[in-house]
Scaffold this active site. Structure first.
Site, PDB file in Angstrom:
ATOM      1  CB  CYS A 457      -0.960  -0.020   1.187  1.00  0.00           C
ATOM      2  SG  CYS A 457      -0.142  -0.228   2.793  1.00  0.00           S
ATOM      3  CG  HIS A 501      -4.534   0.519   3.595  1.00  0.00           C
ATOM      4  ND1 HIS A 501      -3.851  -0.306   2.744  1.00  0.00           N
ATOM      5  CD2 HIS A 501      -5.452   1.177   2.823  1.00  0.00           C
ATOM      6  CE1 HIS A 501      -4.331  -0.177   1.522  1.00  0.00           C
ATOM      7  NE2 HIS A 501      -5.303   0.725   1.546  1.00  0.00           N
ATOM      8  CG  ASP A 517      -6.912   2.006  -1.160  1.00  0.00           C
ATOM      9  OD1 ASP A 517      -5.707   1.926  -1.479  1.00  0.00           O
ATOM     10  OD2 ASP A 517      -7.404   1.376  -0.206  1.00  0.00           O
TER      11      ASP A 517
END
Length: 707
Positions: A457, A501, A517
């Site tokens: 991430c 994250h 995202d």
């Protein structure tokens, strides 16, 4: 346990290992006659109690200290089991010196929490090797009680509490054994005495827990050592940092939603630090003082999407609080209530102080909202800056991309089109999600975008925000947690460090700050995975029907264990001053300190008076066998037979032989023999209540007849 049972366990010339173990346990549980046997038994029980005392400390002591404790404990156990002599006292001096030097070499001091506890453990283990007199046993027991308290300097979980309870019970058991001067008692009898002490202490302990004024900080915390417990997140982000967290199953916080179940996984974004300063390799958080041109963020939330939930946050020695995007109000309950929390301009929820203890707070958040519609070109300038001299290929690709996207220079939706183009590249150009990415050099974004194409991430968030800024689109990195594991046992959502994250936010005209995202474009299963996460535990189990069943059973056991631990945290460890005041309100009393002190004094005085009455009241010693003798004489008196009162049990027989018929005389002889056997039995073989009751019933059934 009677001597006959012990002898029955040893029948036969050769006993197997299990029979020998059973015989040994029966011998330990039975009352001991000789002083040597009692001393061995008491030493073994004390060693078992000390094992309960030391076990919780092994997880935070140095490896060498754990080895020394294990060796010394085993040595003393072997000496007690084989009844060999203890080492001479002079031999203890070099061992003490070596232990002191080892603690000093490890901690550079003998004071403080870690060094002090380790040194006490060494002293306790060495004291076992010179435990010769009764006084030494008392020293070991009282030192064990003190070390027992030090466990709570490191943790107060339910496992530590259970081990502490077991240690306390065994230590009291040892105290009873040591204080028996003449006759020994059975293990069951001493266990009953310990149970009585425990039952007397429970009401007092409950009153102290509920009514003793709660302190606003951790009772057992030590400031110098508190920094060892930190959250996995940081105010900086460098490729590879969060990856270490993704391997950790440590719990970050737990959440209880007001509804039946939490929202869908793609809505579970727990906002943490916002990073806006890029150095070329690392992302840093911007200080409020560095952005005097920033304006307060305007938020427009959809009232239909507001949800309420309670967060139980684990201590992490930061001032960060975590909330779903977007919180519509500050925490309403818990220690961070009453105006002691704030929302930064970037939307991060902060406490006015470090979170040094477990904390509970209630929030309301909207899952549909518009953020930052009032931003100005001046306030957005901070979110478009890039360092010079880094990632030249990324800057070149951004210039080409703006030319390639149709209408990118003139369309009102140009920025949205650029966002879509970058996400399409991540989906179609062979990028992959991995927790073991290659090491990156100076130009981290260039190497990731055009060479390795592998990361997790933080790689994707960093590359995406860099590209957006190169395209002159305001963007920033947001870190926190995403998702969580729903536990149907207690209806809590557990968020772990493995859920750490990083994602991005871009500012689009007419829409404000929009969450993007980029990881979802490459690995949507990372975002949309099921809330139960059984896939993690089944990973690597292989095919077949047995492995999934085993992992399902393991998961059920784990969820139940976590539910029990969470209940302990919620009802015991999270009993805060606010919950204490809520208890006073529930009782109809004023929730202030004065009322609490008065109620505490009244409750403690009442309980102490009750305990004093039970302990100090005059009790007539009860002799069950004497009562049976009196009952037997009453039965004889009804038949017109009155033996002289000065005669004993055997002295009554000649008189009864002359006055009773043969059948009644035989029954009387049997009853008197049973009474005599129980009266003069050894301490360990004395009858219990069941035998007394059976003998009493036999006397009542006796119908004597005169000769």
């Amino acid at each position: 346990m009677t001597e006959q049972a012990i002898n029955a366990a040893s029948n036969g010339t050769r006993l197997g290992p299990w029979q020998q173990l059973r015989r040994f346990l029966l011998t330990l549980l039975a009352p001991q006659v000789s002083s040597a046997a009692r001393e061995r038994r008491d030493t073994l029980v004390l060693l078992l109690a000390l094992a309960f005392v030391v076990l919780p400390h092994l997880q935070h002591t140095a490896w060498w200290a754990s080895m020394v404790l294990a060796v010394l404990w085993t040595w003393r156990f072997w000496l007690a089991l084989t009844q060999r002599p203890l080492p001479p006292r002079l031999a203890m001096l070099p061992l003490l010196a070596a232990a002191t030097l080892a603690v000093w070499a490890e901690h550079r001091t003998l004071l403080g929490r870690d060094a002090g506890v380790t040194f006490l453990l060494m002293l306790l283990a060495l004291k076992l090797l010179e435990m010769r007199a009764r006084r030494d046993v008392f020293v070991v027991i009282f030192l064990a009680f003190f070390i027992l308290l030090t466990q709570f300097l490191f943790g107060q979980g339910i496992v530590v509490a259970l081990l502490s309870l077991g240690a306390v019970l065994l230590l009291f058991f040892s105290l009873i054994s040591v204080n028996l001067a003449e006759n020994d008692l059975s293990a069951a009898h001493k266990a009953r005495l310990v149970g009585v002490v425990l039952l007397k202490a429970l009401p007092l302990a409950a009153a102290l827990f509920l009514l003793f004024p709660r302190l606003p900080g951790p009772l057992w915390g030590i400031a110098s050592d508190a920094s060892t417990s930190r959250t996995g997140l940081s105010s900086t982000m460098t490729p590879g940092a969060i990856g270490q967290l993704l391997q950790s199953e440590a719990i970050a916080f737990r959440v209880r939603f007001a509804g039946e179940q939490p929202p869908m996984a793609d809505q579970l974004y727990w906002r943490g630090p916002v990073l806006g300063l890029f150095t070329g390799r690392s992302w840093l958080a911007l200080a409020e003082a560095d952005r005097p041109d920033a304006v307060p963020t305007e938020v427009r939330s959809d009232a239909q999407s507001v949800i309420e939930y309670t967060v139980t946050l684990e201590p992490h020695r930061r001032d960060w609080l975590f909330a779903l995007e977007w919180p519509t109000e500050l925490p309403a309950t818990g220690r961070v209530g009453d105006g002691s929390s704030r929302l930064s301009r970037d939307g991060q929820l902060l406490a006015n102080g470090l979170v040094a203890e477990r904390m509970r707070y209630t929030l309301r958040s909207a899952t549909r909202f518009s953020l930052g519609m009032n931003e100005t070109p001046l306030s957005l300038r901070t979110w478009t800056q890039l360092p010079s001299g880094f990632n030249p290929r990324t800057l070149e690709y951004a210039a080409q991309l703006r030319q390639q996207v149709p209408g990118a220079l003139i369309s009102r939706d140009a920025d949205a089109a650029l966002v879509g183009a970058v996400l399409t590249r991540f989906r179609r150009e062979g990028y992959r999600y991995t927790l073991e990415p290659p090491v990156l050099g100076r130009h981290t974004v260039d190497e990731f975008l055009f060479e390795t194409k592998a990361g997790f991430c933080e790689h994707y968030a960093s590359a995406f925000v860099t590209l957006m800024r190169a395209l002159d689109v305001p963007a920033r990195v947001v870190t926190g947690y995403q998702g969580g594991e729903y536990n149907p046992i207690d209806d809590y959502l557990t968020v772990r460090q493995a859920d750490a994250h990083a994602w991005a936010e871009v500012w689009l005209a007419g829409r404000g700050w929009v969450r993007v995202d980029p990881t979802a474009a490459v690995a949507p299963e990372r975002i949309e995975r099921t809330r139960g996460r059984p896939d993690r535990e089944r990973a690597g189990a292989g095919a077949g029907a047995v492995a999934p069943a085993v992992f399902d059973l393991w998961r059920a056991l784990r969820l139940n264990a976590e539910a029990i631990e969470n209940a302990w945290n919620q009802w015991v460890l999270s009993y805060s001053p606010e919950r204490q005041r809520a208890l006073l309100r529930a009782l109809g009393l004023a929730p202030d300190m004065r009322t609490l002190i008065v109620l505490f004094a009244v409750a403690i005085s009442f309980l102490l008076a009750v305990l004093a009455w039970f302990s100090l009241r005059h009790r007539v010693p009860r002799d069950p066998l004497g009562e049976i003798v009196v009952l037997l004489k009453e039965r004889l008196l009804r038949a017109g037979i009155a033996p002289p009162s000065h005669l004993g049990l055997r002295g009554m027989l000649p008189a009864l032989k002359l006055q009773l018929d043969p059948a009644s005389y035989a029954t009387a002889c049997e009853l008197l023999a049973r009474i005599e056997t129980l009266r003069y039995a050894r301490a360990g073989q004395r009858a219990g209540p069941a035998q007394w009751r059976e003998l009493k019933r036999a006397v009542r059934r006796f119908r004597p007849r005169a000769a």
